[in-house]
Enzyme design. Structure first.
Site, mmCIF file in Angstrom:
data_model
loop_
_atom_site.group_PDB
_atom_site.id
_atom_site.type_symbol
_atom_site.label_atom_id
_atom_site.label_comp_id
_atom_site.label_asym_id
_atom_site.label_seq_id
_atom_site.Cartn_x
_atom_site.Cartn_y
_atom_site.Cartn_z
ATOM 1 N N GLY A 4 0.817 -1.214 0.000
ATOM 2 C CA GLY A 4 0.000 0.000 0.000
ATOM 3 C C GLY A 4 0.850 1.262 0.000
ATOM 4 O O GLY A 4 2.079 1.201 0.048
ATOM 5 N N GLY A 52 -1.011 1.872 12.438
ATOM 6 C CA GLY A 52 -1.393 3.178 11.905
ATOM 7 C C GLY A 52 -2.789 3.152 11.310
ATOM 8 O O GLY A 52 -3.394 4.193 11.064
ATOM 9 N N ASN A 97 -1.930 9.197 14.152
ATOM 10 C CA ASN A 97 -1.077 9.882 13.189
ATOM 11 C C ASN A 97 0.380 9.758 13.644
ATOM 12 O O ASN A 97 0.686 10.020 14.797
ATOM 13 C CB ASN A 97 -1.477 11.351 13.063
ATOM 14 C CG ASN A 97 -1.014 11.959 11.760
ATOM 15 O OD1 ASN A 97 0.176 11.902 11.435
ATOM 16 N ND2 ASN A 97 -1.936 12.522 10.993
ATOM 17 N N HIS A 128 -7.749 15.241 2.545
ATOM 18 C CA HIS A 128 -6.936 14.079 2.178
ATOM 19 C C HIS A 128 -7.045 13.757 0.692
ATOM 20 O O HIS A 128 -7.968 14.207 0.004
ATOM 21 C CB HIS A 128 -7.376 12.847 2.972
ATOM 22 C CG HIS A 128 -6.841 12.816 4.373
ATOM 23 N ND1 HIS A 128 -7.433 13.501 5.407
ATOM 24 C CD2 HIS A 128 -5.762 12.185 4.907
ATOM 25 C CE1 HIS A 128 -6.741 13.284 6.526
ATOM 26 N NE2 HIS A 128 -5.727 12.501 6.249
ATOM 27 N N LYS A 167 -8.542 7.690 0.076
ATOM 28 C CA LYS A 167 -8.738 7.357 1.497
ATOM 29 C C LYS A 167 -10.096 6.682 1.730
ATOM 30 O O LYS A 167 -11.113 7.144 1.234
ATOM 31 C CB LYS A 167 -8.617 8.631 2.346
ATOM 32 C CG LYS A 167 -8.710 8.373 3.845
ATOM 33 C CD LYS A 167 -8.214 9.562 4.649
ATOM 34 C CE LYS A 167 -8.391 9.352 6.143
ATOM 35 N NZ LYS A 167 -7.729 8.097 6.612
ATOM 36 N N THR A 182 -7.298 10.887 12.623
ATOM 37 C CA THR A 182 -6.662 12.022 13.290
ATOM 38 C C THR A 182 -7.697 13.088 13.653
ATOM 39 O O THR A 182 -7.679 13.643 14.761
ATOM 40 C CB THR A 182 -5.595 12.646 12.361
ATOM 41 O OG1 THR A 182 -4.708 11.611 11.950
ATOM 42 C CG2 THR A 182 -4.830 13.749 13.061
#
Ligand SMILES: NC(=O)C1=CN([C@@H]2O[C@H](COP(=O)(O)OP(=O)(O)OC[C@H]3O[C@@H](n4cnc5c(N)ncnc54)[C@H](OP(=O)(O)O)[C@@H]3O)[C@@H](O)[C@H]2O)C=CC1
Ligand SMILES: O=C(O)C1=N[C@H](C(=O)O)C[C@H](O)C1
Length: 251
Positions: A13, A78, A107, A135, A139, A146
């Site tokens: 990714g 994450g 984050n 973003h 996404k 965040t």
């Protein structure tokens, strides 16, 4: 000294590929496994991984982290999507695995962690606070992990200070026009080609406004935080939520 044996899950990714490079470039770490969708997690145990970095998808992360914890592999996570219910389940697995550590970092960017800290500090001094996250259009989740965490911290600080609800006379609105309501804080999500990861916290008071803005311009911005998490998590058994706990920040 022997190198820490690290695996990356979600290795193909956007973030995973960056993490693979960062681990390979670190002299004290050895990349022993790099797995992606449809590859067996047993690769991690077979390779003797001590720490796994999960950068996959909210639908996949629970199974991955459960596998790590049940096999005594520390995890640096994450991936987003951590609800209270999911965190409770994770705490349950960790209770059966004393000595295993999991870091969940909404984050990894130092600037983003500081943005959250500054927003929490500023929140009680202003009548109005809203969060805008921006973003890349690839996404999966909205609003960002965040932004949700930022709004929760703002809400917590305002509750502790006894702040009244935010002023807002809106009586008619199109669905979504005022954003998502996270603990009473409006959170707005923008998806735009060309962006990476950005966030603004807008604070408004009588005759003044404060804007706290952070921009991740490249995914390399997350890598010092990923590596810090990898190095620290073996000495932090249980759940650590937020990279700030590894940053020795003054309050
Ligand atoms: N905490 C932080 O600082 C950051 C967190 N993130 C978060 O990290 C996650 C990944 O982001 P990003 O890299 O942009 O996403 P990508 O979609 O680019 O990468 C995710 C990768 O994981 C793979 N994958 C999906 N399911 C599994 C599975 N079960 N096992 C192994 N691999 C799997 C995907 O495969 P496929 O493409 O086939 O689905 C893909 O290759 C997101 O939740 C994002 O929000 C992102 C940036 C920073
Ligand atoms: O998906 C992303 O890109 C990012 N996801 C994380 C989030 O949802 O907060 C961190 C950063 O914003 C990049």
């Amino acid at each position: 000294m022997s190198k820490l044996r690290v695996a990356v899950i979600g290795a193909k990714g956007r973030m995973g590929a960056e993490a693979v490079q960062a681990v390979e470039a670190a002299e004290d770490l050895e990349l022993v496994a790099a797995v992606d969708r449809d590859e067996a997690l047993e690769t991690l145990t077979g390779a003797g991984a001590q720490v796994a970095v999960d950068l996959t998808h909210p639908d996949a992360v629970m199974g991955n982290v459960e596998f790590c914890v049940r096999n005594g592999i520390h995890a640096v996570v994450g991936t987003t999507g951590w609800t209270d219910e999911r965190l409770d389940a994770l705490r349950g697995w960790l209770a059966d695995a004393p000595g295993t550590g999991v870091l969940i970092a909404p984050n990894f960017g130092i600037g983003a962690v500081l943005t959250m800290r500054f927003a929490r500090q500023a929140a009680r001094f202003f009548d109005s606070v809203e969060v805008v996250e921006l973003h890349h259009p690839g996404k999966a989740d909205a609003p960002s992990g965040t932004a949700v965490r930022t709004a929760q911290l703002i809400a917590e600080a305002r509750r502790e200070a006894g702040c009244p609800p935010q002023p807002d006379a809106t009586s008619t609105a199109l669905d979504g026009a005022r954003g998502a309501d996270v603990d009473g804080v409006p959170v707005h999500a923008v998806r735009l080609r060309g962006l990476v990861a950005h966030q603004e916290v807008l604070l408004g008071g009588e005759g003044e406004m404060l804007t706290i803005r952070h921009d991740s311009l490249h995914r390399s911005s997350f890598m010092p935080g990923v590596l810090l998490g990898v190095r620290r998590v073996p000495t932090a058994p249980g759940l650590t939520f937020g990279l700030e706990h590894f940053l020795d920040l003054d309050d």
